[in-house]
Design a protein around this motif. Structure first.
Motif, PDB file in Angstrom:
ATOM      1  N   LYS A  84     -18.065  -8.771  21.068  1.00 45.43           N
ATOM      2  CA  LYS A  84     -17.286  -9.755  20.323  1.00 45.43           C
ATOM      3  C   LYS A  84     -16.133  -9.022  19.648  1.00 45.43           C
ATOM      4  N   LYS A  85     -14.926  -9.565  19.758  1.00 46.45           N
ATOM      5  CA  LYS A  85     -13.756  -8.935  19.169  1.00 46.45           C
ATOM      6  C   LYS A  85     -13.491  -9.494  17.771  1.00 46.45           C
ATOM      7  N   PHE A  86     -12.996  -8.601  16.900  1.00 45.52           N
ATOM      8  CA  PHE A  86     -12.680  -8.983  15.527  1.00 45.52           C
ATOM      9  C   PHE A  86     -11.257  -8.539  15.198  1.00 45.52           C
ATOM     10  N   ASP A  87     -10.541  -9.374  14.451  1.00 44.72           N
ATOM     11  CA  ASP A  87      -9.199  -9.032  13.973  1.00 44.72           C
ATOM     12  C   ASP A  87      -8.886  -9.908  12.768  1.00 44.72           C
ATOM     13  N   GLU A  88      -9.121  -9.382  11.577  1.00 38.40           N
ATOM     14  CA  GLU A  88      -8.952 -10.150  10.345  1.00 38.40           C
ATOM     15  C   GLU A  88      -8.350  -9.260   9.263  1.00 38.40           C
ATOM     16  N   THR A  89      -7.429  -9.798   8.490  1.00 41.38           N
ATOM     17  CA  THR A  89      -6.763  -9.051   7.423  1.00 41.38           C
ATOM     18  C   THR A  89      -6.843  -9.813   6.114  1.00 41.38           C
ATOM     19  N   LYS A  90      -7.128  -9.082   5.038  1.00 38.88           N
ATOM     20  CA  LYS A  90      -7.072  -9.643   3.683  1.00 38.88           C
ATOM     21  C   LYS A  90      -6.217  -8.723   2.823  1.00 38.88           C
ATOM     22  N   ARG A  91      -5.556  -9.335   1.814  1.00 32.60           N
ATOM     23  CA  ARG A  91      -4.595  -8.569   1.012  1.00 32.60           C
ATOM     24  C   ARG A  91      -4.643  -9.045  -0.437  1.00 32.60           C
ATOM     25  N   GLU A  92      -4.534  -8.082  -1.365  1.00 32.41           N
ATOM     26  CA  GLU A  92      -4.458  -8.376  -2.803  1.00 32.41           C
ATOM     27  C   GLU A  92      -3.423  -7.462  -3.445  1.00 32.41           C
ATOM     28  N   SER A  93      -2.779  -7.947  -4.488  1.00 34.06           N
ATOM     29  CA  SER A  93      -1.856  -7.103  -5.243  1.00 34.06           C
ATOM     30  C   SER A  93      -2.627  -5.976  -5.931  1.00 34.06           C
ATOM     31  N   ALA A  94      -2.058  -4.783  -5.911  1.00 35.18           N
ATOM     32  CA  ALA A  94      -2.680  -3.634  -6.572  1.00 35.18           C
ATOM     33  C   ALA A  94      -2.255  -3.506  -8.029  1.00 35.18           C
ATOM     34  N   ASN A  95      -1.467  -4.447  -8.525  1.00 39.79           N
ATOM     35  CA  ASN A  95      -0.986  -4.403  -9.897  1.00 39.79           C
ATOM     36  C   ASN A  95      -2.164  -4.427 -10.873  1.00 39.79           C
ATOM     37  N   GLY A  96      -2.270  -3.406 -11.707  1.00 37.05           N
ATOM     38  CA  GLY A  96      -3.326  -3.317 -12.710  1.00 37.05           C
ATOM     39  C   GLY A  96      -4.654  -2.812 -12.192  1.00 37.05           C
ATOM     40  N   VAL A  97      -4.769  -2.533 -10.891  1.00 37.62           N
ATOM     41  CA  VAL A  97      -6.041  -2.090 -10.321  1.00 37.62           C
ATOM     42  C   VAL A  97      -6.269  -0.601 -10.614  1.00 37.62           C
TER      43      VAL A  97
END
Length: 256
Positions: free
Chosen positions: A32-45
């Motif tokens: 099974k192939k997977f291709d998923e992206t998630k993103r969050e701002s790094a401000n304050g991390v």
């Protein structure tokens, strides 16, 4: 069945110095192939916590202000891989975990999370969680991976880095003040440069531990192996002090 560096072995499996020397490799042509992206701002991390059932790569980039997680590749599973990213105050929690509890192997269901995901060399690099962060110092990075390798690459920088690997190699070239690595079935390789005094707590059960720290003037690091060779020969021509321990139960240990 046992998962070592993303490959499933059956029968009597023998591991020496983090390498499988006997055991039947599971073969299957379906995936099974997977291709998923998630993103969050790094401000304050200030802190990033990562939990994964697949290979983890952590890199830093000068041109981004976000934390980006990209899950991609192929796996043999009748379940799924859930990619999650949650920002809570100054911490980001990232996970790529299996959903479902069995695979089919010769018409037999094998239960247990550790047997769900199989990365195969025939599919390139297999299933990978690539994480890119801004090139700025963090307070802490924690990575736990159950079934595959962990790579934390330069110029990633954190005061504290903790790594926990059950069945995979660990490679760290990041910059840190305190580094803790616990690796059950795999080799550990650390190649970093000191920018302050550093503390090491590095342990492998069934693999080699090779640790190299540059810019060290004074070493208080102890090395120990129950069933392997030891070498403690750091180059003391730098500015900082290294302390702590590097150990292995069934592998060779080197600090240099």
């Amino acid at each position: 069945m046992i998962n070592i560096n993303g490959k499933i072995y059956s029968g009597n499996v023998t591991i020496v110095n983090g390498q499988v020397i006997s055991g039947d490799l599971y073969e299957d042509t379906s995936s099974k192939k997977f291709d998923e992206t998630k993103r969050e701002s790094a401000n304050g991390v200030k802190r990033i916590t990562i939990e994964s059932s697949v290979k983890v790569n952590v890199t830093a980039c000068n041109t981004t202000k976000d934390i980006t997680a990209h899950l991609h590749g192929s796996a043999i599973t009748n379940g799924d891989i859930k990619l999650s990213m949650i920002k809570n105050g100054d911490e980001v929690y990232l996970s790529a975990e299996t959903v479902g509890n069995s695979i089919n192997y010769n018409n037999m269901s094998i239960f247990g999370e550790s047997s769900i995901v199989i990365n195969r060399s025939s599919y390139g690099s297999g299933l990978v969680l690539d994480i890119q962060i801004p090139n700025k110092p963090l307070e802490k990075i924690s990575v736990e991976c159950k079934n595959s390798s962990i790579n934390i690459q330069s110029p990633v920088t954190a005061n504290t880095i903790t790594v926990n690997s059950k069945s995979g190699n660990v490679n760290v070239s990041a910059i840190f003040q305190a580094l803790t690595v616990d690796c059950k079935n795999g080799n550990i390789k650390v190649q970093s440069e000191a920018y302050c005094d550093v503390i090491l707590n590095i342990a492998s059960k069934n693999g080699n531990a090779d640790v190299s720290i540059g810019d060290i003037a004074n070493s208080k690091v102890s090395v120990d192996s129950k069933n392997g060779s030891c070498k403690n020969s750091p180059s003391l021509n730098g500015r900082y002090t290294a302390s702590g321990n590097v150990t292995s139960k069934n592998g060779n240990v080197k600090f240099h």
